[in-house]
Design an enzyme around this catalytic site. Structure first.
Site: not given
Ligand SMILES: [Mg+2]
Length: 414
Positions: A322, A326, A343, A381
């Protein structure tokens, strides 16, 4: 007593009023007692092969008074939904029941190629050609509506496929998410509630024997629920579980017992998720103690690199992948900051209607290579920020995680 606390009673049928052709103990007399007290009653059934008339007849046969207006089948609620949406033409994949309900409300059925919607019910004579035709219409833009979510129903010979299986087949094949009408989905309940605009939700109760349809559906729309069950303990242990009822009674006679009371379930701030998934978040500080953030393309907010754990992947592999995708940086995992599953913060609502509960492992990472990208497929960005000068338009929970990492409290489990 429970009966005096409500003005509108919504009843499931099978397992509440009758089983097969037999009424359940106290059902007939309790329904009469509610009528004598001028209570409003509606019956809600997901059975796609029942007409409102046939269910009324079944109730008459066991001695229950009922008018057709009081019966809400998933087929009727589907036709009503199409009408409310202003849909005038629909391709119906079902037996004659759903077709009849649509035509009674003035909706043209099976009107060629240019239909506005496809409605899926159930019928023994549906052919694979018809399923293919429905799927093609949906792929070409027709609205996709299903009467009910039930995948199968039990029989003496074993489970038999039901409407939900047919809907799932078309949903998987087309990649289009359907709108489902039957319990626990809200449209079925809304069809009942719209008939009583002057009754407040606090005065409405759903009585059913299935926590995952009757009770969940009631709580999703914000009304009370009573489970017909001989058990003493609530069906699920989670404090906020939408499938736990506000009261449990063995049969309808208990509605009139003075000592039986509601123990109201508390509605949490989050919506009930349809899936739980593993996720990862990475916190990367540079030598000056600045933290790496990316501005996400989907919601334009700043946040930490984050993503799902894919099938067959470890959390550390997921983090490395990731962060590289990214931000362009190669990292190694340094230490575990926390495991986040609450939750209240970990349930996400997506624009397409999906609601997912994430269990997120958050790691501090070190850079071992790569070059910081200006932008990537997922980020507009990418840059480092001083922790006391984080951007205002930032995911709030990520701000907290950076704080957790800086405070070095040890591994957080929350
Ligand atoms: Mg039932």
């Amino acid at each position: 007593m429970l009966a005096s606390q409500f003005d509108l009673f919504l009843f499931d049928l099978d397992g509440v009023v009758y089983v097969g052709s037999e009424p359940l103990p106290g059902a007939v007399s309790s329904l009469k007692q509610l009528r004598d007290a001028d209570k409003n009653i509606r019956f809600l059934t997901n059975d796609p092969c029942a007409t409102r008339e046939s269910v009324c007849k079944r109730l008459h046969n066991i001695g229950v008074e009922v008018e057709i207006e009081e019966m809400i089948t998933s087929s009727f609620a589907t036709a009503r939904y199409l009408q409310k949406e202003g849909i005038q033409s629909v391709y119906v994949l079902s037996d004659e029941h759903l077709i009849d309900e649509c035509e009674r409300l003035g909706i043209q059925t099976n009107a060629g190629e240019n239909v506005e919607a496809v409605a899926i019910g159930w019928g023994g004579d549906i052919t694979l050609q018809e399923v293919q035709h429905a799927a093609r219409l949906i792929s070409n833009g027709a609205k996709f509506i299903g009467t009910g979510p039930d995948l199968s129903f039990p029989t003496k010979k074993g489970p038999m496929l039901a409407t939900g299986s047919l809907i799932e087949m078309i949903a998987r094949g087309t990649g289009v998410k359907p709108i489902i009408v039957g319990k626990p989905h809200s449209l079925m309940f809304e069809t009942a509630l719209e008939q009583f605009p002057n009754i407040k939700k606090e005065r409405v109760v759903m009585i059913g024997d299935n926590p995952s349809t009757d009770i969940l559906g009631a709580h999703q729309i914000g009304i009370s629920s009573i489970l017909i069950s001989d058990a003493i303990d609530k069906p699920f242990s989670g404090e906020y579980d939408f499938r736990n009822p506000d009261a449990m009674i063995p049969n309808l006679k208990s509605l009139f017992k003075r000592e039986v009371r509601l123990k109201p379930w508390t509605q949490p701030a989050f919506q009930w998720p349809e899936a739980i998934k593993a996720a990862v978040t990475a916190i990367l500080f540079d030598e000056e103690g600045q933290v790496l953030l990316m501005r996400r393309r989907d919601n334009r907010l700043w946040g930490l690199p984050t993503g799902h754990v894919e099938l067959g992947e470890s959390v550390t592999d997921a983090i490395r992948r990731e962060v590289l995708e990214e931000t362009g940086l190669e990292v190694e995992v340094n230490r575990l900051i926390g495991v986040y599953s609450d939750p209240n913060t970990q349930i996400m609502n997506y624009p397409d209607g999906r609601i997912v509960h994430f269990v997120t492992t958050c790691f501090e990472c070190n850079q071992v290579g790569g070059v910081l990208a200006d932008e990537t497929a997922e980020s507009l960005e990418v840059r480092f920020f001083k922790p006391d000068q984080l951007p205002d338009d930032m995911l709030e929970m990520h701000r907290h995680r950076i704080e957790d990492a800086r405070q070095e409290k040890g591994v957080l489990i929350c």
